[in-house]
Enzyme design. Structure first.
Site, PDB file in Angstrom:
ATOM      1  N   LYS A 161       0.859  -1.195   0.000  1.00 53.98           N
ATOM      2  CA  LYS A 161       0.000   0.000   0.000  1.00 53.98           C
ATOM      3  C   LYS A 161       0.891   1.240   0.000  1.00 53.98           C
ATOM      4  O   LYS A 161       1.780   1.375   0.834  1.00 53.98           O
ATOM      5  CB  LYS A 161      -0.885  -0.007   1.253  1.00 53.98           C
ATOM      6  CG  LYS A 161      -1.604   1.310   1.575  1.00 53.98           C
ATOM      7  CD  LYS A 161      -2.870   1.486   0.783  1.00 53.98           C
ATOM      8  CE  LYS A 161      -3.660   2.720   1.256  1.00 53.98           C
ATOM      9  NZ  LYS A 161      -4.224   2.566   2.602  1.00 53.98           N
ATOM     10  N   ASP A 294     -13.170   1.049   3.741  1.00 53.58           N
ATOM     11  CA  ASP A 294     -12.374   1.753   4.754  1.00 53.58           C
ATOM     12  C   ASP A 294     -12.880   1.463   6.162  1.00 53.58           C
ATOM     13  O   ASP A 294     -12.857   2.326   7.045  1.00 53.58           O
ATOM     14  CB  ASP A 294     -12.343   3.261   4.504  1.00 53.58           C
ATOM     15  CG  ASP A 294     -10.978   3.878   4.822  1.00 53.58           C
ATOM     16  OD1 ASP A 294     -10.101   3.161   5.337  1.00 53.58           O
ATOM     17  OD2 ASP A 294     -10.798   5.085   4.570  1.00 53.58           O
TER      18      ASP A 294
END
Length: 398
Positions: A161, A294
């Site tokens: 990421k 999220d």
């Protein structure tokens, strides 16, 4: 086996019959953007200093179970303390505690002072657990990026990421502002792909979305300020868009009672609806969509609340479900294992009353969950033991 009791099919010896004839059976759901260590009641970064490194791990155990019981049998954790998500993955696979299958990243990799750094504190205030590695999350320039990615792979991550742009929940930056350069992003992708890892790029900003797509990332996370050129590039290159289009509701509804910093709330108010509008535009243009919420910004276990927003913005219920099953499995490179109901896949299944193609919100409360052939939750049948196993099924470890 899943059979109506009146089907007349012979039951193999030792198999448990589970009657789901009054329910809709689907593959286990996939959320491609979660943070299992994160609490949705703690938004101020002062908690970095007020809690020990062990607290997020204990929190993650609780959140893993909530997520699984909500019907999400696979998740991609895109940012944790080093290397909490990978440890959770391994312990879940060992059967030490319940949770979804976890595709784990390490810490989000950021430029100095970027979205994933600790900003606006005096220089004598720091986190010193891994000072020699900058907590494995800060890199400036191609050489440092290569080193940090190699260190992540050394510690067992499945995915890399990177923060290509500024963010909402970070102090002192702007969501639309580029952070890593195109050259830095290209090196990150080159190094990660060489080592067999896919790359997820946090990118709110217009230029950062295009830079990350051109660099070859596998998914754009958020994609808030995408423009027509960015949509064209993502469609041409097959880059997935993982848009967290539900959590704006939670952030703005709880800004005051959860003491979310004003800077974060102001940024969310400025871009929340813009993100939804641009997500709908990209989806209608044919950009690949994967379900990602999220989770951790809002309470874990409420992941399925995003489905209603996807449908509201123009995605059909069937395609919304595909975004959290077959399409998400493709993004995670797990399409041979999860995301569909067919021979040779893990027996990861959910069942809901009613028809989610008519009312997608039935997925917000999943009464039956199976992972790897083992029943995790069964509120549909009082006659089936929670320890029962349906056969045949592949091993739940991977």
């Amino acid at each position: 086996m899943f059979l109506p009791k009146s089907s007349g099919v012979a039951v193999p010896p030792g198999a448990t019959v589970i009657d789901l004839s009054n329910a809709t059976v689907l593959p286990g759901l996939i959320d491609a953007h979660v943070h299992l260590e994160s609490r949705s009641d703690r938004f101020e970064d002062i908690w970095t200093f007020k809690t020990s490194p062990l607290a997020p791990a204990m929190v993650g155990v609780v959140h893993a179970r909530r997520t699984l019981e909500a019907g999400f049998t696979t998740v991609r954790d895109v940012g944790s303390e080093p290397f909490l998500a990978a440890d959770l993955r391994d312990l879940v696979d060992e059967g030490y505690f319940p949770g979804p299958r976890i595709v784990a990243s390490g810490p989000c990799i950021s430029i100095t002072g970027g979205h994933c750094d600790l900003n606006h504190y005096p220089p004598n205030v720091r986190v010193d657990l891994y000072p020699q590695e900058h907590d494995f999350h800060v890199a400036d320039g191609p050489d440092q990026i290569r080193h940090v990615i190699r260190a992540h792979v050394q510690h067992g991550v499945d995915v890399i990421k990177v923060a290509a742009s500024g963010g909402v929940f970070s102090r002192g930056d702007t969501p639309g502002a580029p952070q890593f350069t195109y050259e830095e992003l290209r090196v990150a992708v080159e190094e990660a792909h060489k080592l067999g890892r896919r790359v997820a790029a946090h990118a709110h900003g217009t230029q950062s979305i295009k830079d990350a797509t051109r660099a070859g990332v596998d998914s754009i996370e958020h994609g808030t300020l995408i423009d027509d050129e960015g949509i064209r590039l993502m469609k041409e290159r097959g880059t997935f868009l993982v848009g967290d289009i539900y959590n704006d509701d939670y952030i703005l509804a709880h800004a005051e009672d959860l003491h979310i910093p004003k800077e974060y709330v102001d940024k969310e108010r400025a871009i929340g609806q813009v993100q939804r509008d641009n997500w709908a535009k990209a989806m209608k243009a044919g950009v690949k969509i994967a379900f990602g919420t999220d989770a951790g910004v809002y309470p874990h276990g409420d992941n399925a609340k995003q489905f209603a927003w996807m449908v509201r913005l123009g995605l059909s219920p069937a395609r919304a479900i595909l975004s959290a099953t077959a399409w998400a499995a493709e993004l995670l490179d797990r399409q041979k294992d999860v995301g569909t109901v067919q021979a040779g896949r893990y027996a990861d299944l959910i069942a809901v009353p009613g028809d989610p193609l008519k009312d997608i919100r039935v997925l917000e409360r999943v009464p039956f969950v199976m992972k790897g052939g083992a029943i995790v939750k069964n509120e549909l049948s009082a006659n089936t033991s929670a320890d029962s196993t349906a056969a045949p099924a592949r091993s739940s470890s991977r």
